[in-house]
Design an enzyme around this catalytic site. Structure first.
Site, PDB file in Angstrom:
ATOM      1  CG  ASP A   1       3.636  17.547  -0.329  1.00 34.24           C
ATOM      2  OD1 ASP A   1       4.051  17.460  -1.504  1.00 34.24           O
ATOM      3  OD2 ASP A   1       2.905  16.669   0.174  1.00 34.24           O
TER       4      ASP A   1
HETATM    5  C1  BGC Z   1       2.640  14.476  -2.455  1.00 32.69           C
HETATM    6  C2  BGC Z   1       3.926  13.973  -1.846  1.00 32.69           C
HETATM    7  C3  BGC Z   1       4.932  13.686  -2.934  1.00 32.69           C
HETATM    8  C4  BGC Z   1       5.154  14.949  -3.742  1.00 32.69           C
HETATM    9  C5  BGC Z   1       6.191  14.787  -4.825  1.00 32.69           C
HETATM   10  C6  BGC Z   1       2.886  15.606  -3.441  1.00 32.69           C
HETATM   11  O1  BGC Z   1       1.737  15.903  -4.159  1.00 32.69           O
HETATM   12  O2  BGC Z   1       1.785  14.887  -1.418  1.00 32.69           O
HETATM   13  O3  BGC Z   1       3.662  12.819  -1.094  1.00 32.69           O
HETATM   14  O4  BGC Z   1       6.129  13.241  -2.369  1.00 32.69           O
HETATM   15  O5  BGC Z   1       3.918  15.298  -4.350  1.00 32.69           O
HETATM   16  O6  BGC Z   1       5.751  14.000  -5.851  1.00 32.69           O
END
Ligand code: BGC
Length: 821
Positions: free
Chosen positions: A371
């Site tokens: 993430d």
């Molecule tokens: C979130 C993810 C997301 C990623 C990309 C993160 O802050 O937890 O769910 O896919 O950002 O946008």
């Protein structure tokens, strides 16, 4: 945390250039002639900025331009059909041509493939593409991937049309195939309910609504249309779906998941992945899905996003892992690990979680991405590493992470190179990851055709798709209370409507729509550009009248009108509908300390209840289940619409006015007190389960009676499933889409406390007025197994109650006996 600061990009804007040379990958020859590999398709964009004069946007520029382009949105379309009846997913072995490509790369090129950068890095201070920056990042950093949408990172356009998105991605790809590793990039996007970041794309209800339909076809449709519209923009990878289960009602992200039950989440996740990916190795209207967040993210102790979670392994295996397993069974191509810590261990560097569990036990062969910024977070935030080299070392040596969503820097690649050169990490570890990334790119057709498929653009926003989104919304609205038949509203009734959420497309859509945090208050409905309607619009369409509407309180529940005025209007009305909303939000920005409702909003309803005799209907359109307190008693009718999305306005109105009978059920427990924030329906029998609304609760306008529950055997043994059937009769005058939910309760489970109920199956059927339909289920002894303290799956002999529609007035039960052998 995502950066909200615009224009912190270190590259100075040089100019906005167009270019159009012919490029050659120069890396590897594929047997088939690459289609369109050399020349990107030309897609007309009006008002495109050209020339070299740089006009910088102000530093803080919340109101970007509305992209004037619209997709053609043909009313109907047909795409080539591919066989989706078998499992298509990542294989353990690399294809020979992928192996050749991998072997042709230098260490620097391999390390670059493992880095993913957010698209804001490619923008200039005018919010448009900065070709110089793109060239520099691709040439020097040799990155393998890009993600996100420009509107979240200072892009010129509030939300990009598919044409403009495709031109941006095509331009970046044409640079990627001539610079750096000369390998096209893979682009990831949070397409969580349709391509919510592409203008005109059909945005579906939030996943929590899809779960409430108890009809997995909607999870398939939302995935399938989302994939097509994402692909139209030149994007190949959807960061979706969430297999997290709703365990902590304070958490800001539950609307993104499919509720609290592992079986329900698993069924929805499975179909959503089928819709997103289909036969993705052949079908170029499909994308790679990304199941997230592995694992345990959804149960933060104090309810705040990214707070540590503590979940006994037994519980993890019983409730949290099954939906991820189901995703892997569906063939999911990629996984995203979860932010933060589980049981004191940092997930992004945990061997136990990301190698032993994910790869060895669950047999996941696809690409694993971190993430946002999780490798950097090890040393910068969590203090689990000394510096970036140590973070990278732990991620590479302990886990099987393939790509780091660094988002803003190249330090991960630099550390990787140093670690290999110094002999601390073997090159075989790098090859393992880069091989998986290249295979993914090949499977998605990116190595052959990195560009958007222009023929998909005209299908974006098609009426055919919108109807599917509306159907999903219609089936997702839950009727929880209907005393004295206050609902449906008659067109003759004089109704007062109160609440800001009634007048807003953004508020009933929530976050992850046009922006990460949803539409802003300043943008209002305009940002949706006509793609959607508010609840008030829906009501007007049905009644043909102007609506007697007063805002009363804003979306956060703060008073904006004189409450005596509301009282006066309420006295003159036959019914009052109070819509209770919540400002769109997600992740840390949506953290709250209590589920208590805003005082002003509470008072507005209470005043009318105490000082008038006008019947009250509560219409809930919120991210989270705020506590209703006394209002649940004072209201005659309660509807939970959750977040039905931009096409949910009409659907809500249809339910209110009885054009459609409701057919949804609660996909999570709706608490009565803050102390119930972590209460789920599969709590032990001995525990008190007295929430405001139970899991599975809901009804339609018809009286549906159930009869003749039968089992073909009352003895359930391993290897010999039994059949259960029950008949439902529609005694009402509406057509009823009726979900029947089958639960089991083990009366005694020796040594381990039995749960109150567990959902084992569900089906939905359409029943005409006066008609009876039979629901058939099967149940195996294996489904009744559970995880013991040795983490083995075991069964415990004893009597089991089968209940259809537990928690509803028309539930029916029968008793069987479970044998261990
Ligand atoms: C979130 C993810 C997301 C990623 C990309 C993160 O802050 O937890 O769910 O896919 O950002 O946008």
């Amino acid at each position: 945390m995502k950066s909200l600061v615009f224009f912190d990009f270190i590259w100075v804007l040089i100019g906005v250039n167009g270019f159009g040379s012919v490029y050659n990958s120069g890396k590897v020859e594929f047997s088939e002639k690459p289609l369109g590999y050399k020349e990107p398709p030309i897609i007309n964009v009006i008002e495109a900025s050209d020339g070299n004069g740089a006009t910088c946007l102000p530093n803080y520029y919340p109101l970007q331009d509305y992209d004037p382009m619209n997709p053609k949105s043909v009313p109907t379309y047909n795409l080539p059909k591919y066989d989706e009846s078998f499992r298509v997913g990542p294989n353990l072995e690399l294809d020979p041509d992928v192996k050749i490509l991998l072997d042709s790369l230098t260490l620097e090129e391999k390390a670059g493939q493992m880095v993913q950068i957010q698209v804001g890095m490619f923008l200039g201070c005018d919010g448009l593409i900065n070709v110089t920056a793109v060239e520099a990042i691709i040439d020097e950093w040799k990155i393998g991937s890009v993600f996100e949408a420009t509107q979240n990172h200072g892009g010129r356009w509030n939300i990009n049309s598919p044409q403009r998105f495709a031109n941006l991605s095509n331009t970046i790809q044409s640079i990627a195939i001539r610079k750096g590793s000369k390998i096209p990039l893979i682009w990831g996007l949070d397409t969580i309910r349709g391509a919510n970041y592409v203008k005109g794309a059909t945005t579906f209800p939030a996943p929590v609504n899809i779960a409430a339909t108890f009809n997995p076809i909607h999870a398939y449709n939302s995935g399938s249309i989302g994939a097509k519209d994402t692909r139209a923009a030149g994007v190949h990878w959807a960061y979706s779906p969430l297999a997290d289960i709703n365990r902590q009602k304070l958490w800001s992200r539950n609307f993104e998941n499919f509720g609290e039950d592992p079986f329900l989440v698993g069924q929805m996740v499975y179909q959503n992945i089928k819709g997103l990916q289909g036969n993705y190795k052949l079908d170029r209207s499909k994308v790679a899905a990304c199941i997230k967040h592995f694992i345990g993210y959804s149960d933060p102790q104090n309810g705040k996003d990214r707070d540590p979670t503590h979940i006994p392994l037994q519980e993890l295996a019983e409730y949290f892992i099954p939906p991820f397993k189901k995703a892997i069974d569906a063939g999911v191509a990629t996984v995203m690990e979860a932010f933060g810590q589980l049981n004191g261990q940092s997930i992004a560097i945990s061997k136990k979680i990301l190698r032993n569990l994910l790869r060895d036990q669950l047999n996941f062969n696809g690409t694993l991405i971190t993430d946002w910024g999780e490798v950097n977070a090890q040393w910068e935030r969590y203090f689990t590493a000394f510096d970036i080299d140590d973070s990278t070392f732990q991620a590479l040596s302990n886990t099987s992470i393939d790509m780091s969503m660094t988002a803003d820097d190249i330090e991960y690649a630099n550390s990787t190179i140093n670690l290999v050169k110094s002999g601390k990490i073997p090159i075989s570890r790098i090859n393992e990851s880069v091989g998986r990334i290249l295979q993914l790119k090949k499977d998605l057709g990116i190595l052959q055709t990195p560009y958007s498929n222009p023929s998909l653009i005209d299908t974006v926003g098609s009426a055919q798709d919108v109807e599917l989104a509306r159907n999903a919304a219609r089936e997702s609205i839950i009727l929880l209370k209907n005393d004295c038949n206050v609902l449906p509203i008659s067109k003759k009734d004089k109704v007062l409507f109160v609440g800001a959420a009634l007048d807003s497309i953004g508020y009933i859509t929530g976050a992850w729509s046009v922006h990460w945090q949803g539409a802003t208050e300043l943008e209002g409905n305009d940002v949706f550009g006509g793609y959607g309607e508010s609840i008030l619009d829906g009501i007007k369409k049905i009644t043909g009248d102007s609506v007697n509407y007063i805002r009363g309180y804003n979306v956060s529940g703060f008073k904006v009108d004189d409450y005596d005025h509301i009282l006066q209007l309420a006295r003159k009305a036959d019914k009052v509908v109070f819509c209770l909303g919540e400002k769109p939000s997600t992740e840390g920005i949506g953290d709250i300390d209590t589920l208590s409702m805003a005082r002003d909003q509470y008072e507005a309803v209470k005043n009318v209840a105490e000082q008038t005799s006008t019947p009250i209907i509560l219409l809930l359109a919120q991210n989270r289940p705020f506590l209703l307190g006394e209002l649940s008693k004072s209201a005659c009718g309660i509807i939970n619409a959750n977040l039905p999305g931009p096409y949910g306005g009409l659907s809500v109105a249809e339910i209110l006015y009885g054009e459609v009978s409701p057919s949804a059920r609660q996909p999570y427990t709706y608490p009565k007190f803050d102390s119930q924030a972590q209460l789920v329906y599969y709590t032990p029998i001995a525990n008190n389960y007295d929430p405001e609304f139970s899991f599975g609760q809901g009804m339609g306008y018809n009286n549906i009676s159930y009869s003749q529950i039968t089992v073909n055997s009352t003895d359930l043994r391993p290897g010999s499933p039994i059949s259960i059937s029950i008949t439902a009769t529609n005694n009402g005058k509406w057509i009823q889409n009726e979900p029947a939910l089958m639960f089991t309760t083990q009366k005694v489970k020796r040594e381990y406390v039995p749960e109150r109920h567990r959902l084992r199956s569900f089906r939905k059927q359409r029943i005409l007025p006066g008609e009876s339909k039979t629901f058939k289920f099967s149940l195996s002894a294996e489904e009744l197994s559970f995880i013991d303290e040795k983490l083995d799956s075991v069964t415990s002999e004893g009597p089991v109650i089968i209940t259809i529609n537990a928690f509803n007035k028309n539930s029916m039960s029968t008793l069987i006996y479970l044998h261990e052998r």
